[in-house]
Design an enzyme around this catalytic site. Structure first.
Site, PDB file in Angstrom:
ATOM      1  N   GLU A 353      75.351  32.927 -23.190  1.00  0.00           N
ATOM      2  CA  GLU A 353      75.868  32.413 -24.460  1.00  0.00           C
ATOM      3  C   GLU A 353      75.710  33.480 -25.545  1.00  0.00           C
ATOM      4  OE1 GLU A 353      75.280  28.096 -25.002  1.00  0.00           O
ATOM      5  OE2 GLU A 353      74.563  28.626 -26.992  1.00  0.00           O
ATOM      6  N   HIS A 384      66.794  31.996   1.810  1.00  0.00           N
ATOM      7  CA  HIS A 384      67.393  31.213   2.894  1.00  0.00           C
ATOM      8  C   HIS A 384      68.801  30.763   2.526  1.00  0.00           C
ATOM      9  CE1 HIS A 384      63.658  30.943   5.242  1.00  0.00           C
ATOM     10  NE2 HIS A 384      63.120  31.125   4.055  1.00  0.00           N
ATOM     11  N   LYS A 512      83.128  21.647 -27.805  1.00  0.00           N
ATOM     12  CA  LYS A 512      82.811  20.460 -28.613  1.00  0.00           C
ATOM     13  C   LYS A 512      84.085  19.909 -29.259  1.00  0.00           C
ATOM     14  CE  LYS A 512      77.986  21.738 -29.576  1.00  0.00           C
ATOM     15  NZ  LYS A 512      76.883  21.860 -30.519  1.00  0.00           N
TER      16      LYS A 512
HETATM   17  C1  G6Q Z   1      72.659  27.243 -28.536  1.00  0.00           C
HETATM   18  C2  G6Q Z   1      73.946  26.608 -28.749  1.00  0.00           C
HETATM   19  C3  G6Q Z   1      74.116  25.278 -28.052  1.00  0.00           C
HETATM   20  C4  G6Q Z   1      73.420  24.129 -28.763  1.00  0.00           C
HETATM   21  C5  G6Q Z   1      73.864  22.804 -28.153  1.00  0.00           C
HETATM   22  C6  G6Q Z   1      73.219  21.630 -28.812  1.00  0.00           C
HETATM   23  O1  G6Q Z   1      72.338  28.302 -28.978  1.00  0.00           O
HETATM   24  O2  G6Q Z   1      74.246  26.543 -30.069  1.00  0.00           O
HETATM   25  O3  G6Q Z   1      73.674  25.323 -26.725  1.00  0.00           O
HETATM   26  O4  G6Q Z   1      72.037  24.259 -28.680  1.00  0.00           O
HETATM   27  O5  G6Q Z   1      75.246  22.711 -28.231  1.00  0.00           O
HETATM   28  O6  G6Q Z   1      73.469  21.610 -30.166  1.00  0.00           O
HETATM   29  P1  G6Q Z   1      72.670  20.645 -31.123  1.00  0.00           P
HETATM   30  O7  G6Q Z   1      71.241  21.048 -31.073  1.00  0.00           O
HETATM   31  O8  G6Q Z   1      73.277  20.827 -32.469  1.00  0.00           O
HETATM   32  O9  G6Q Z   1      72.861  19.261 -30.593  1.00  0.00           O
END
Ligand code: G6Q
Length: 551
Positions: A353, A384, A512
């Site tokens: 990410e 394995h 999202k």
């Molecule tokens: C992490 C990202 C992503 C985020 C999740 C949850 O660095 O931004 O993985 O943590 O999408 O987001 P919320 O904490 O806002 O629910």
């Protein structure tokens, strides 16, 4: 051509690659009996051996020059000083401040953030201690026996990985559960044997708007209300960690049970903040402090050690060498400690990410490859399963091996057998097995010449497959803190070299948005036609089949 690929160090590396690409590590070890001591580093009880890599002194020299060419030392200072290096979101990146052990002010937008960090940490500790010591009482005056962390991505993987990793250091009569998947099976399976009277939920969401988390949180609330027949006491069973206090309050969490996050800490770097509440409940505040201390010591090492002796810098440079010059597409993370079984998944997010990006800091497309595909598994299990490809596949897959010198209980019979695998695998991946060796082996097994001829090609292992080993004494909170921080910094260094912003995540944001827009189309049985034929086809199949089941 970009500045990076035009730089003299990059060009020197490209030329050097052609000179050394066929050199076998066997030869490198034969030529330098002290190769291990030349290419290994230590940080407290962590030994980092990178001698089984396809490098020479010249390689390291060019790679270090590359780090200087991109001004790495200045970038390291920018990170620690809280400059807004997350340029697309105009934010500082200060996970390091969350584990700071000193008192020197760290200023963000004109304010010292340290007092607030400490105050919040104190609140987290107080709540965790109340639960651990059974002072926190639920609606029927019973102590909490089960804690359910509802979150996803950065609000899930870090706390889950650490809680699992430090299981030996946790209270075992308190169960910590993690729910991330919006698939109802995850929350339903988790809640099946729990009692609302003894369960505490942590709604962990920086934004408090993430669909997966909010749908699960709502299901948890409904479960609570259905079982107890009212929602008056909900405050005694729900806590939240978020930067959106308003939404958490509207959900029904009492102000004193809402813990803060800040915009200068990214989700995947946030386990050190109140997002680590589940960890503190599991291991207690003293051991959480040790986790922070371990990370802080890795921070100090990263900030103050010359680049050539700097573990995360060397880790990062090796990654660049394979990724950009050998064309390696992936990297395997292979812990040989069962408690690190979620570490590959955690690193997958942290690394991919952060560095899975194709646009540079100036908004242009890069002309080189960036972050690798990270995958992994407990080493023994991998042996394995997919190690076949590591040994004899056609792809180069550099691997990191992590293993403890001893375990919490340490049954010698188990541990020696475990470690014999660690050492044997790294040796075999490096040395391989030549035709002559394979021939001699088959001969000694009594095969005749015809049989040997048939089997021989399959028994040859090219070797020259790079591994780096991280051996640590034992997986305690401090060491774990250091290991995680070393990887965080490795990721940062690679982002600096690739000239990308490792701290935004537009790809995640896209997911999202897309899900939200399609959700509206799933509310009725009407066929859709606004997408491509595949997406229309999939949605319409789903609708038809559900309609048939009257769903
Ligand atoms: C992490 C990202 C992503 C985020 C999740 C949850 O660095 O931004 O993985 O943590 O999408 O987001 P919320 O904490 O806002 O629910």
């Amino acid at each position: 051509m970009s500045r990076l690929t035009e730089s003299s160090s990059w060009r020197a590396l490209a030329k050097h690659y052609h000179e050394v690409k066929d050199v076998h590590m066997r030869e490198l070890f034969d030529n330098d009996p002290n190769r291990f001591s030349h290419y290994s580093l230590e940080l407290n009880d962590i030994l980092y051996d990178y001698s089984k890599n396809r490098i020479t002194e010249t390689t390291i020299g060019h790679l270090l020059q590359l780090a200087y060419d991109v001004d790495l030392p200045a970038w390291i200072e920018k990170l620690f000083k809280g400059e807004p290096i997350n340029n697309t979101e105009h934010r500082a990146v200060l996970h390091t401040a969350l584990r700071e052990q000193g008192n020197k002010p760290i200023i963000v937008n004109g304010e010292n953030i340290l007092p607030e960090i400490k105050a919040e940490r104190e609140r987290v500790k107080q709540l965790a201690e109340k639960i651990r010591t059974r002072q926190w009482r639920g609606v029927t005056n019973q102590a909490i026996t089960d804690v359910v962390n509802i979150g996803i991505g950065g609000s899930h993987l870090g706390p889950m990985m650490v809680t699992e990793a430090l299981w030996s250091h946790s209270l075992h009569d308190l169960n910590i559960h993690f729910v991330s998947n919006i698939d109802e099976n995850h929350i339903n399976d988790t809640l099946e044997n729990l009692s609302p009277e003894t369960t505490l939920f942590i709604i962990a969401s920086k934004t408090f708007t993430t669909q997966d988390t909010m749908v699960n949180a709502e299901t948890a609330r409904q479960w609570y209300i259905n079982k107890l027949g009212n929602d008056e006491s909900i405050e005694r069973h729900f806590t939240a960690v978020t930067s959106n206090v308003k939404l958490a309050k509207e959900f029904g969490v009492a102000a004193e049970n809402i813990f803060k996050m800040w915009d200068w800490v990214g989700g995947r770097y946030s386990l050190w903040s109140a997002i680590g509440l589940a960890i503190v409940i599991a291991i207690g505040s003293e051991q959480f402090d040790e986790l922070l201390e371990g990370a802080y010591e890795a921070d100090q090492h990263f900030r103050h050690t010359p680049l050539e002796k700097n573990i995360p810098v060397i880790m990062a440079l090796l990654g660049i060498w394979y990724n950009n010059f050998f064309g390696a597409q992936s990297m395997a993370i292979l812990p040989y400690d069962q408690h690190l079984h979620r570490f590959p998944a955690y690193l997958q997010q942290a690394d991919m990410e952060s560095n899975g990006k194709y646009i540079n800091r100036q908004g242009q497309e890069v002309d080189y490859t960036t972050g690798p595909v990270i995958f992994g598994e407990i080493g023994i299990a991998g042996q394995h399963a997919f190690f076949q490809l590591l040994h004899q596949g056609t792809k180069l897959v550099p691997a990191d091996i992590l293993a403890p010198v001893y375990n919490f209980r340490c049954i010698a019979r188990h541990h020696r057998a475990l470690m014999s695998n660690v050492f044997a695998q790294t040796e075999a991946l490096m040395r391989g097995k030549t035709r002559q060796e394979a021939y001699a082996e088959l001969k000694s097994e009594g095969l005749d010449e015809k049989q040997i001829k048939q089997l021989l090609p399959y028994k040859v292992f090219p070797g020259n497959r790079p591994t780096s080993s991280l051996l640590f004494d034992t997986l305690d909170p401090k060491t774990l803190g250091s290991i995680i921080a070393l990887y965080e910094h490795k990721i940062f260094v690679q982002g600096v070299i690739w000239n990308i912003n490792s701290f935004d995540q537009w790809g995640v944001e896209l997911g999202k948005q897309l899900a939200t827009s399609i959700l509206g189309e799933l509310n009725d049985a009407e066929p859709v036609c606004l997408h491509d034929s595949s997406t229309n086809g999939l949605i319409n199949h789903y609708k038809r089949r559900r309609a048939r089941e009257n769903l």
